[in-house]
Motif scaffolding. Structure first.
Motif, PDB file in Angstrom:
ATOM      1  N   HIS A 131       0.882  -1.176   0.000  1.00  0.00           N
ATOM      2  CA  HIS A 131       0.000   0.000   0.000  1.00  0.00           C
ATOM      3  C   HIS A 131       0.923   1.229   0.000  1.00  0.00           C
ATOM      4  O   HIS A 131       0.980   1.987   0.968  1.00  0.00           O
ATOM      5  CB  HIS A 131      -0.925  -0.042   1.214  1.00  0.00           C
ATOM      6  N   ASN A 175      -2.181  -2.277  -3.711  1.00  0.00           N
ATOM      7  CA  ASN A 175      -3.307  -1.368  -3.560  1.00  0.00           C
ATOM      8  C   ASN A 175      -3.142  -0.227  -4.561  1.00  0.00           C
ATOM      9  O   ASN A 175      -2.125   0.479  -4.547  1.00  0.00           O
ATOM     10  CB  ASN A 175      -3.339  -0.773  -2.151  1.00  0.00           C
ATOM     11  N   CYS A 179      -2.353   4.999  -8.272  1.00  0.00           N
ATOM     12  CA  CYS A 179      -1.839   6.069  -7.404  1.00  0.00           C
ATOM     13  C   CYS A 179      -0.330   5.964  -7.267  1.00  0.00           C
ATOM     14  O   CYS A 179       0.384   6.977  -7.358  1.00  0.00           O
ATOM     15  CB  CYS A 179      -2.507   6.010  -6.036  1.00  0.00           C
ATOM     16  N   ASN A 303     -11.889  -0.330  -5.319  1.00  0.00           N
ATOM     17  CA  ASN A 303     -11.994   0.850  -4.455  1.00  0.00           C
ATOM     18  C   ASN A 303     -12.764   1.919  -5.219  1.00  0.00           C
ATOM     19  O   ASN A 303     -12.423   2.241  -6.367  1.00  0.00           O
ATOM     20  CB  ASN A 303     -10.609   1.409  -4.109  1.00  0.00           C
ATOM     21  N   TYR A 305     -14.715   5.829  -4.704  1.00  0.00           N
ATOM     22  CA  TYR A 305     -15.056   7.005  -3.887  1.00  0.00           C
ATOM     23  C   TYR A 305     -16.006   7.973  -4.593  1.00  0.00           C
ATOM     24  O   TYR A 305     -16.972   8.426  -4.030  1.00  0.00           O
ATOM     25  CB  TYR A 305     -13.775   7.742  -3.464  1.00  0.00           C
ATOM     26  N   TRP A 417     -13.745   2.098   4.213  1.00  0.00           N
ATOM     27  CA  TRP A 417     -12.554   2.896   4.445  1.00  0.00           C
ATOM     28  C   TRP A 417     -12.971   4.063   5.308  1.00  0.00           C
ATOM     29  O   TRP A 417     -13.755   4.869   4.845  1.00  0.00           O
ATOM     30  CB  TRP A 417     -11.896   3.389   3.145  1.00  0.00           C
ATOM     31  N   GLU A 424      -3.950  10.678   6.256  1.00  0.00           N
ATOM     32  CA  GLU A 424      -4.459  10.672   4.884  1.00  0.00           C
ATOM     33  C   GLU A 424      -3.379  11.215   3.915  1.00  0.00           C
ATOM     34  O   GLU A 424      -3.566  12.223   3.257  1.00  0.00           O
ATOM     35  CB  GLU A 424      -5.783  11.439   4.799  1.00  0.00           C
ATOM     36  N   TRP A 425      -2.243  10.545   3.880  1.00  0.00           N
ATOM     37  CA  TRP A 425      -1.181  10.832   2.921  1.00  0.00           C
ATOM     38  C   TRP A 425      -0.848  12.324   2.888  1.00  0.00           C
ATOM     39  O   TRP A 425      -0.694  12.942   3.941  1.00  0.00           O
ATOM     40  CB  TRP A 425      -1.559  10.256   1.541  1.00  0.00           C
TER      41      TRP A 425
HETATM   42  C1  FCB Z   1      -7.370   5.528  -1.331  1.00  0.00           C
HETATM   43  C2  FCB Z   1      -6.213   4.916  -0.570  1.00  0.00           C
HETATM   44  C3  FCB Z   1      -6.383   4.923   0.934  1.00  0.00           C
HETATM   45  C4  FCB Z   1      -7.018   6.219   1.406  1.00  0.00           C
HETATM   46  C5  FCB Z   1      -8.276   6.503   0.626  1.00  0.00           C
HETATM   47  C6  FCB Z   1      -9.018   7.727   1.082  1.00  0.00           C
HETATM   48  O1  FCB Z   1      -6.914   6.003  -2.546  1.00  0.00           O
HETATM   49  O2  FCB Z   1      -6.002   3.588  -0.978  1.00  0.00           O
HETATM   50  O3  FCB Z   1      -5.131   4.689   1.528  1.00  0.00           O
HETATM   51  O4  FCB Z   1      -6.105   7.223   1.328  1.00  0.00           O
HETATM   52  O5  FCB Z   1      -7.977   6.632  -0.733  1.00  0.00           O
END
Ligand code: FCB
Length: 465
Positions: A131, A175, A179, A303, A305, A417, A424-425
């Motif tokens: 990840h 993962n 990204c 995944n 969003y 999630w 958050e990165w």
């Molecule tokens: C995804 C990532 C996860 C988190 C969510 C919000 O892209 O896999 O680690 O940051 O977004």
């Protein structure tokens, strides 16, 4: 009706297939902390987050949720919520501090303790190998732009399987390679923070190659429930003009099809490969690579969003885009309410996406490995965290998913999630995605209303079976 009744009513209205798995997800660098403990080597996220200007207020994952020591409490929380499954990732540089060669037993032992705790609690461990936290030692040799990193990844997969294969049933390679490759090497928003199309396209291909090699290694060692997690962002054209439709095609190509299609069919989509070549960044394919990349998997992690709406522009926007040759494409502001990430809320697009994937990858079971939303949560005077927006997002997306299932999509599980608010990165601790609130000063965990709603959903689903 009280608000609890309304919540339980909405939760009970959802129908899931028998055996459906309910879980929550996290990732190593986002929650563990303990970055210099037990021989862990640095990763590219340590380097990136400690580089001034790269993350929100200079936030790093040094401490995060202290999950490295608090994992028993976190597993107990999962059990209280009634979760069937937990998706977590392993920090490669805890296991192989130099990325290759020497194994750090103390790192292995941490994951063994975690997995044993989960099994003891009756929670099914779902392990993700990567990840985003590449060992810095491998980055120093070129990272994912270097073909050899794919082979080092397969080596790491084998080492970890030897250590945990007896107790972890579900394995995932990567993962969101989109990204790691494009956000990390083209947009510069993620580690290693580069903005070079040639590097980005090399990273795409080497990540996929590493995935295929790791699947082969794991399969040879006897693993039998193997998958990969991809992130999908449906791309809608702003209008029906040829230019806007082509903008959507390009971005959909690099965001969605470039990763899924070669894994499933053994070929990159021709239009995507042409776009990359035209941008001077051809995919560095060697003989036999696509056969490796398309080594069969047992499941696909999805995944989801939000959806994007894009249009073509005649002058470069000046924004560093994540897409190779995407300078003449602009993102429209989402319509309607947005989360604190600035992301729109589009459950209908989730239904359509799952149906679309079913058509591209017929016969491949899907698990929703991430879905969730960030809101400005606070602990209220009553000691609770009331997050009606997240409750709504969760229920609408579960409903959208069950609609796709009814229409024939083979979705067998859902992971929220995230279990916890976390790092958050590049957005640091500013963005709260957890169904459990974390007070970063005290490390106190407080399940939010959304956690209770999710527990209601799970209970109702089990009662209905
Ligand atoms: C995804 C990532 C996860 C988190 C969510 C919000 O892209 O896999 O680690 O940051 O977004």
């Amino acid at each position: 009706m009280t608000s609890t009744d309304v919540r339980e009513d909405r939760a009970a209205g959802l129908v899931f297939p028998p055996g459906f798995a309910f879980g929550a997800a996290t990732a190593a660098y986002q929650i563990e902390g303990a970055v210099d403990v037990d021989g862990r080597g640095p990763s590219i996220w340590d380097t990136f987050s400690h580089t001034p200007g790269k993350t929100h207020l200079g936030h790093t994952g040094d401490v995060a949720c202290e999950h490295y020591v608090r994992y028993p409490q976190d597993v107990a929380l999962m059990k209280d919520l009634g979760l069937d499954a937990y998706r977590f990732s392993v920090s490669w540089s805890r296991i192989l501090p130099e990325g290759t060669g020497r194994i750090e037993q103390r790192g292995v032992d941490f994951y063994r303790r975690l997995v044993d705790e989960l099994l003891e609690a009756g929670i099914d461990p779902w392990l993700t190998l990567y990840h985003w936290d590449l060992p810095q030692a491998l980055q120093d040799k070129g990272g994912w732009t270097d073909r050899d990193t794919a082979y080092r990844f397969a080596e790491y997969a084998g080492v970890l399987y030897d250590a945990l294969g007896d107790r972890v049933p579900h394995w995932s390679t990567l993962n969101e390679p989109m990204c790691s490759s494009l956000l990390g090497h083209m947009a510069g928003q993620h580690a290693p923070g580069h903005t070079d199309p040639v590097e980005a396209s090399r990273a795409v291909h080497h990540l996929l190659l590493g995935h295929g090699l790791a699947i082969q290694t794991l399969r040879d060692k006897g693993a039998d429930h193997l998958g990969i997690t991809l992130n999908f962002t449906p791309m809608k054209a702003a209008t029906d003009s040829a230019a806007d439709l082509d903008a959507a095609r390009r971005l959909d190509g690099q965001q969605n099809r470039m990763f899924l299609v070669p894994i499933v069919t053994g070929e990159y989509p021709a239009d995507v490969a042409e776009d990359l070549t035209a941008a001077g960044a051809p995919l560095p394919i060697e003989d036999g690579d696509l056969e490796i990349i398309s080594t069969p998997v047992d499941w696909l992690g999805v995944n989801y969003y939000f959806q994007s709406t894009v249009r073509a522009v005649s002058e470069p926007t000046g924004k560093q885009t994540a897409f190779i040759g995407g300078e003449l494409v602009a993102d429209l502001e989402p319509e309607g309410p947005t989360t604190t990430m600035g992301w729109g809320i589009n459950p209908e697009a989730f239904t359509e996406l799952l149906t679309w994937i079913s058509g591209v990858a017929p016969g491949l079971p899907m698990f929703i490995t991430e879905n969730g939303s960030a809101w400005p949560d606070q602990v209220s005077a009553d000691g609770q965290v009331h997050d009606p927006e997240r409750v709504d997002y969760l229920l609408r997306h579960l409903a959208a998913m069950t609609e796709a299932i009814e229409a024939g999509a083979d979705v067998r599980g859902y992971f929220a999630w995230s279990l916890l608010d976390n790092y958050e990165w590049a957005r640091g601790y500013d963005q709260r995605f957890g169904i459990v609130h974390v007070d970063y000063d005290t490390q106190v965990r407080t399940p939010k209303d959304s956690a209770r709603t999710y527990a209601d959903v799970i209970r109702a689903a089990k009662d209905g079976v």
